[in-house]
Design an enzyme around this catalytic site. Sequence first.
Site, PDB file in Angstrom:
ATOM      1  N   THR A 233       0.854  -1.186   0.000  1.00 58.57           N
ATOM      2  CA  THR A 233       0.000   0.000   0.000  1.00 58.57           C
ATOM      3  C   THR A 233       0.891   1.236   0.000  1.00 58.57           C
ATOM      4  OG1 THR A 233      -0.078   0.274   2.405  1.00 58.57           O
ATOM      5  CG2 THR A 233      -1.639  -1.285   1.422  1.00 58.57           C
ATOM      6  N   CYS A 234       0.265   2.404   0.089  1.00 53.36           N
ATOM      7  CA  CYS A 234       1.069   3.625   0.125  1.00 53.36           C
ATOM      8  C   CYS A 234       1.865   3.707   1.427  1.00 53.36           C
ATOM      9  CB  CYS A 234       0.178   4.853  -0.022  1.00 53.36           C
ATOM     10  SG  CYS A 234      -1.116   4.994   1.225  1.00 53.36           S
TER      11      CYS A 234
ATOM     12  N   GLY B 228      -7.932   5.188  -8.682  1.00 54.90           N
ATOM     13  CA  GLY B 228      -7.826   3.903  -7.988  1.00 54.90           C
ATOM     14  C   GLY B 228      -8.590   4.012  -6.679  1.00 54.90           C
ATOM     15  N   LYS B 229      -8.309   3.135  -5.748  1.00 50.77           N
ATOM     16  CA  LYS B 229      -9.077   3.134  -4.498  1.00 50.77           C
ATOM     17  C   LYS B 229      -8.935   4.455  -3.742  1.00 50.77           C
ATOM     18  CE  LYS B 229     -10.267   0.408  -0.508  1.00 50.77           C
ATOM     19  NZ  LYS B 229     -10.146  -0.873   0.199  1.00 50.77           N
ATOM     20  N   ILE B 230      -7.694   4.948  -3.601  1.00 47.44           N
ATOM     21  CA  ILE B 230      -7.488   6.208  -2.882  1.00 47.44           C
ATOM     22  C   ILE B 230      -8.156   7.356  -3.638  1.00 47.44           C
ATOM     23  CG2 ILE B 230      -5.749   7.915  -2.220  1.00 47.44           C
ATOM     24  CD1 ILE B 230      -3.912   5.646  -1.442  1.00 47.44           C
ATOM     25  N   GLY B 231      -8.041   7.356  -4.966  1.00 44.10           N
ATOM     26  CA  GLY B 231      -8.656   8.399  -5.767  1.00 44.10           C
ATOM     27  C   GLY B 231     -10.176   8.405  -5.619  1.00 44.10           C
TER      28      GLY B 231
ATOM     29  N   PHE C 162      -8.645   1.327   8.030  1.00 43.64           N
ATOM     30  CA  PHE C 162      -8.804  -0.116   7.817  1.00 43.64           C
ATOM     31  C   PHE C 162      -8.664  -0.519   6.350  1.00 43.64           C
ATOM     32  CE2 PHE C 162     -10.794   0.170  11.984  1.00 43.64           C
ATOM     33  CZ  PHE C 162     -10.418  -1.026  12.587  1.00 43.64           C
TER      34      PHE C 162
END
Length: 417
Positions: free
Chosen positions: A55-56, A193-196, A117
């Site tokens: 992950t980041c 993506g997910k964060i975006g 989470f």
Amino acid sequence: MLENRKGLTFYALGLSYKKADAETRGHFSLDKESSLLLLKQAKEKGIESIVVTSTCNRTELYGFAEHPYQLIELLCHNTIGTVEEFQKVAYIYKNKEAIAHVFRVGSGLDSQILGDFEIISQLKHSGRLSKKLGLLNSFMERLINAVIQASKRIKTETDLSSGATSVSFASVQYILSNVNDISNKNILLFGIGKIGRNTCENLIKHSKNQHITLINRTKTKAEEIAGKFNLVVKDYASLREEINATDILIVATGAKNPTVDKFCISSKNPLLILDLSIPRNVNPDVCDLENVTLVHLDQLSKITDSTLERRKLQIPLAETIIEEIMTEFNQWVANRKFAPTIKALKEKLNDLKKAELDTQRKKFKNFDEVQAELITKNLIQKITNHFAHHLKHDDDSPDESLELIKRVFQIERTTHV
């Protein structure tokens, strides 16, 4: 010990935001393709069970190996990071310490922003991928399921994750705190993506802004998100044009190299850039421009507010839940250690039974086969149950008890997980 019959040890190793800066984490970042390649190489090298997360905030490997270097080598081979660089910032846990680490990570206690989470969904996905490739043994599958269980209970029984606690929320919080008249600013989100996606949802929810534009290399993905919120989508080819027409640029792509640099910016208007990517997707040279302010996710994660302070009060309760579920898991692991011996004991007793029944058949003309089988079967079950109960509750010398049973019943010595 968690070492199995092949002399393998369970390890959890990697690097995270705690010791590795964004640039270093970027060197060891794994995208979908490189993660899959790593798993396939692990299988070729005879690794029996391994899970990869990236992950980041962190990149970690969980798996069984004779030596941690086997896992480190796989990581470095599939990233641009070196072993020397890894050793400077890495952590390596084994056996029970490794189990405890996985629980803390999956439960949000080790997240860069407390209570985030998002890692648990990747852990689920990574576990499914490893299982699909035949790289998830029963130990690892049970561990992941136990961590998921702990995560669910912490979410429902504590306020550790009350509200949004993620990089995406922190970025929106930063914008709200530092940009005046936010509802009238032009916002460009590059990468969904997910964060975006999460950032986009938080922006819409908290900023009431109607001037959000999306750009993604795959335009159809951006259009799916835009359709839900009535947003504007532009082609990737128009990225520079849109950057120079915006007030706030949020970059959340999965590119391996910077996609935005100072040469993309010709406007003299104030521009706030938030880089939520690992590796960094905005070249630091944008700071050469006086009108540009660049903020990276490592800076965003340091933002604390009263909500995060309240979450800290939930840590003891979350740790109690983890301890309860982790104790159950460790007990299951301990019981597995006894299972082969109990099974071998049962087989030995059945061999003795068979020999004795053969003898009794010759002695008695009206030998009752059914009755004899029922009695001996019940006796064997009771005997093995007694031994199993003793081993499970022998806190002082379970290994000595195992060895004694093996010697008395002449059972071959084997070691298992």
